[in-house]
Write an enzyme that holds these catalytic residues in place. Structure first.
Site, PDB file in Angstrom:
ATOM      1  N   GLY A  35     -12.670  89.919  95.598  1.00 25.61           N
ATOM      2  CA  GLY A  35     -11.921  90.566  94.515  1.00 25.61           C
ATOM      3  C   GLY A  35     -10.980  89.597  93.810  1.00 25.61           C
ATOM      4  O   GLY A  35     -10.406  89.929  92.786  1.00 25.61           O
ATOM      5  N   ASP A  75     -11.418  86.547  92.264  1.00 25.01           N
ATOM      6  CA  ASP A  75     -12.499  85.681  91.804  1.00 25.01           C
ATOM      7  C   ASP A  75     -12.220  84.175  91.786  1.00 25.01           C
ATOM      8  O   ASP A  75     -13.004  83.399  92.281  1.00 25.01           O
ATOM      9  CB  ASP A  75     -12.934  86.091  90.390  1.00 25.01           C
ATOM     10  CG  ASP A  75     -13.368  87.549  90.326  1.00 25.01           C
ATOM     11  OD1 ASP A  75     -13.100  88.292  91.269  1.00 25.01           O
ATOM     12  OD2 ASP A  75     -13.972  87.932  89.326  1.00 25.01           O
ATOM     13  N   TRP A 128     -16.426  99.744  89.809  1.00 23.80           N
ATOM     14  CA  TRP A 128     -16.172  98.722  90.841  1.00 23.80           C
ATOM     15  C   TRP A 128     -15.632  99.400  92.088  1.00 23.80           C
ATOM     16  O   TRP A 128     -14.824 100.334  92.000  1.00 23.80           O
ATOM     17  CB  TRP A 128     -15.133  97.709  90.343  1.00 23.80           C
ATOM     18  CG  TRP A 128     -15.707  96.464  89.752  1.00 23.80           C
ATOM     19  CD1 TRP A 128     -15.796  95.243  90.332  1.00 23.80           C
ATOM     20  CD2 TRP A 128     -16.280  96.312  88.439  1.00 23.80           C
ATOM     21  NE1 TRP A 128     -16.388  94.347  89.479  1.00 23.80           N
ATOM     22  CE2 TRP A 128     -16.695  94.966  88.309  1.00 23.80           C
ATOM     23  CE3 TRP A 128     -16.486  97.173  87.358  1.00 23.80           C
ATOM     24  CZ2 TRP A 128     -17.289  94.464  87.153  1.00 23.80           C
ATOM     25  CZ3 TRP A 128     -17.084  96.684  86.211  1.00 23.80           C
ATOM     26  CH2 TRP A 128     -17.478  95.344  86.120  1.00 23.80           C
ATOM     27  N   TYR A 134      -5.534  84.925  85.615  1.00 23.85           N
ATOM     28  CA  TYR A 134      -6.362  85.683  86.551  1.00 23.85           C
ATOM     29  C   TYR A 134      -5.821  85.643  87.980  1.00 23.85           C
ATOM     30  O   TYR A 134      -4.679  86.000  88.207  1.00 23.85           O
ATOM     31  CB  TYR A 134      -7.755  85.076  86.449  1.00 23.85           C
ATOM     32  CG  TYR A 134      -8.911  86.038  86.505  1.00 23.85           C
ATOM     33  CD1 TYR A 134      -8.823  87.335  86.061  1.00 23.85           C
ATOM     34  CD2 TYR A 134     -10.137  85.605  87.006  1.00 23.85           C
ATOM     35  CE1 TYR A 134      -9.918  88.180  86.119  1.00 23.85           C
ATOM     36  CE2 TYR A 134     -11.236  86.437  87.063  1.00 23.85           C
ATOM     37  CZ  TYR A 134     -11.118  87.729  86.624  1.00 23.85           C
ATOM     38  OH  TYR A 134     -12.207  88.544  86.691  1.00 23.85           O
ATOM     39  N   GLU A 138      -3.754  94.058  82.928  1.00 24.08           N
ATOM     40  CA  GLU A 138      -4.521  93.750  84.136  1.00 24.08           C
ATOM     41  C   GLU A 138      -3.668  92.934  85.108  1.00 24.08           C
ATOM     42  O   GLU A 138      -3.705  93.141  86.316  1.00 24.08           O
ATOM     43  CB  GLU A 138      -5.785  92.982  83.721  1.00 24.08           C
ATOM     44  CG  GLU A 138      -6.837  92.824  84.782  1.00 24.08           C
ATOM     45  CD  GLU A 138      -8.108  92.155  84.228  1.00 24.08           C
ATOM     46  OE1 GLU A 138      -8.201  91.964  82.990  1.00 24.08           O
ATOM     47  OE2 GLU A 138      -8.990  91.806  85.030  1.00 24.08           O
TER      48      GLU A 138
HETATM   49  C1  2M8 Z   1     -12.664  91.065  88.420  1.00 25.44           C
HETATM   50  O1  2M8 Z   1     -13.957  90.689  88.869  1.00 25.44           O
HETATM   51  C2  2M8 Z   1     -15.160  90.884  88.086  1.00 25.44           C
HETATM   52  C3  2M8 Z   1     -16.329  90.556  88.995  1.00 25.44           C
HETATM   53  O2  2M8 Z   1     -16.342  91.444  90.070  1.00 25.44           O
HETATM   54  C4  2M8 Z   1     -15.259  90.036  86.829  1.00 25.44           C
HETATM   55  O3  2M8 Z   1     -14.448  89.127  86.651  1.00 25.44           O
HETATM   56  O4  2M8 Z   1     -16.155  90.293  86.024  1.00 25.44           O
HETATM   57  C5  2M8 Z   1     -11.710  90.962  89.632  1.00 25.44           C
HETATM   58  O5  2M8 Z   1     -10.364  91.011  89.213  1.00 25.44           O
HETATM   59  C6  2M8 Z   1     -12.006  92.067  90.637  1.00 25.44           C
HETATM   60  O6  2M8 Z   1     -11.043  92.089  91.657  1.00 25.44           O
HETATM   61  C7  2M8 Z   1     -12.043  93.444  89.972  1.00 25.44           C
HETATM   62  O7  2M8 Z   1     -12.487  94.387  90.899  1.00 25.44           O
HETATM   63  C8  2M8 Z   1     -12.962  93.443  88.744  1.00 25.44           C
HETATM   64  C9  2M8 Z   1     -12.885  94.745  87.943  1.00 25.44           C
HETATM   65  O8  2M8 Z   1     -11.532  95.050  87.651  1.00 25.44           O
HETATM   66  O9  2M8 Z   1     -12.644  92.363  87.866  1.00 25.44           O
END
Ligand code: 2M8
Length: 445
Positions: free
Chosen positions: A174, A176, A41, A370, A415
């Protein structure tokens, strides 16, 4: 590289962080978590590199340079570059089919949207650990692609030359499921989701989703919201990921305050990188950069910053952590900084564990869900950096030590954390938590 001197219990915590990063290392990229996020990412890699620089500077530089493999011919750097893995990811290449639209610089598969432009910040942090000749070499390899990325952000996403770039999906922010994005996104939910919602049967969709195997569904966005985000990907795909076409669809378009704040800081770093290697930022881009600094003021009402609907020009009046990032950008007028720092330090945002992503008295606040309430280590890091540059050193130090404490109390690299009791949620082997902890423990700026 030598381990900074930290007390024994923190040294152990640092070891845990190092082992999480090693466990998530796929060679020259680091996945955010072992099963939930098995690819690369964009902004994760930047935060990861900021920590990795303390372990292995070259590896940190490789993490950043590897993002250029995903660059599109138009300059976009995608939000996910898919790794060659058979691990399941719920929004994998088959959902995007970007290979039908374009090829990437490195022939890798990617998504068709971007993410907050943290690359220049990470590069400069890595640069501080290098000799001047190594830094020059690193910057020279990065600069052409990075410049094209910033140019793409303006050319493609600020078509009316307003100074603010627009996002086409909440994944680009970022954050979501932040209430701001969910409010503007829900009206375009697929019909099935709207019907089920009316029957109060959102849970019926849980069985269909596949992102909640590592993490309980109530710590992630609701199934209805997730299926709406998938629908938007479908619309973007049909519009060939091209803003001029996307504009004509039902896709919500947002001038996201956090993204634009991060862009402002990134522009400064890009300018510094250019100066160091003797390059000149093209005049058109330099003008856009100046305009963003001015235009972000349009998002503030009584000192509170909001995102804005690109189509209707209305502010999306949800107070969230996104509105605090102008502090990181350094664009809050000095006379408003104390007021903002006070708001940030109030129990609505700042529990003992860092800054809540949504104020705890907001009707949509959920402590472990989240981006709808939890404390995120990257947000604490950005806000502390901003406070420090405004000279609010005590506030910055407090925020940093609270962040270390909450991770230490959990004993793992979660996280995100509940702002109410500090309990960890989401993945428990999350890379940017590990990396930024290492950075905070190193104590240098
Ligand atoms: C989360 O987003 C992804 C989609 O991009 C997901 O939920 O599958 C978010 O927290 C994002 O900010 C972060 O970059 C990503 C990977 O940690 O996860």
């Amino acid at each position: 590289m030598s381990v900074p001197s930290v007390p024994a219990e923190l040294a152990k915590l640092r070891e845990t962080a190092v082992s999480v990063l090693r466990g998530n290392d796929l060679g020259d990229i680091t996945r955010p978590s072992p099963t939930l996020y098995p690819h690369q990412w964009l902004w994760d890699s930047c935060f990861i590199a900021i920590g990795l620089r303390h372990l292995d500077t070259e590896r940190a530089a490789a993490e950043i340079l590897s993002l250029l493999r995903g660059q599109w011919p138009n300059g976009m750097i995608p939000h996910v570059i898919f790794a060659e893995t058979t691990d399941f990811y719920h929004a994998g290449p088959q959902r995007w089919r970007c290979d039908r639209v374009t090829a990437t610089a490195g022939g890798v598969q990617s998504t068709g949207v971007t993410q907050p432009p943290m690359i220049a910040e990470a590069a400069v942090r890595i640069g501080t650990m290098m000799s001047s000749s190594a830094r020059g070499g690193f910057y020279r390899r990065l600069y052409p692609g990075l410049l094209r990325f910033h140019q793409w952000l303006y050319d493609e996403r600020d078509p009316d030359d307003e100074g603010l770039v627009s996002l086409v999906h909440s994944w680009e922010s970022g954050m979501d499921n932040t209430p701001t994005w969910m409010e503007i996104t829900r009206p375009v939910a697929p019909l099935g989701v709207r019907v089920l919602r009316r029957l109060n049967g959102d849970d019926a969709l849980d069985a269909l989703r596949r992102d909640s195997k590592e993490v309980p569904p109530d710590e992630r966005l609701t199934s209805g919201d997730l299926f709406t985000l998938y629908r938007i990907v479908r619309e973007l795909r049909r519009a060939h990921y091209n803003f001029r076409e996307i504009r004509r669809t039902i896709v919500p378009l947002v001038q996201d305050v956090a993204f634009n704040a991060i862009l402002i800081r990134a522009n400064e770093h890009l300018t510094a990188i250019a100066a160091e290697i003797g390059a000149v930022v093209p005049a058109r881009l330099a003008r856009s950069m100046r305009r963003t600094r001015e235009a972000i003021a349009e998002l503030a009402v009584d000192g509170v910053y909001y995102s804005r609907d690109f189509r209707t020009r209305t502010l999306l009046r949800h107070e969230t952590i996104a509105g605090l990032l102008p502090l990181y950008a350094g664009v809050v007028p000095e006379e408003n900084v104390d007021e903002m720092a006070k708001r940030l330090a109030s129990p609505r945002y700042w529990s003992r564990f860092g800054v809540a992503s949504v104020p705890v008295d907001d009707p949509s606040f959920l402590p472990r869900c989240y981006w709808q309430g939890p404390v995120w280590v990257n947000m604490n890091w950005l806000i502390a950096d901003g406070l420090e540059r405004y000279g609010r050193l005590d506030a910055a130090d407090n925020l940093r030590s609270n962040t270390i404490d909450v991770i230490a109390a959990s004993g793992a690299m979660y996280e995100y954390y509940s702002p109410l009791d500090g309990s960890g949620a989401g993945s428990n082997r999350f890379s940017w938590t590990a990396a930024l902890l290492i950075d905070l423990l190193a104590g240098n700026r």
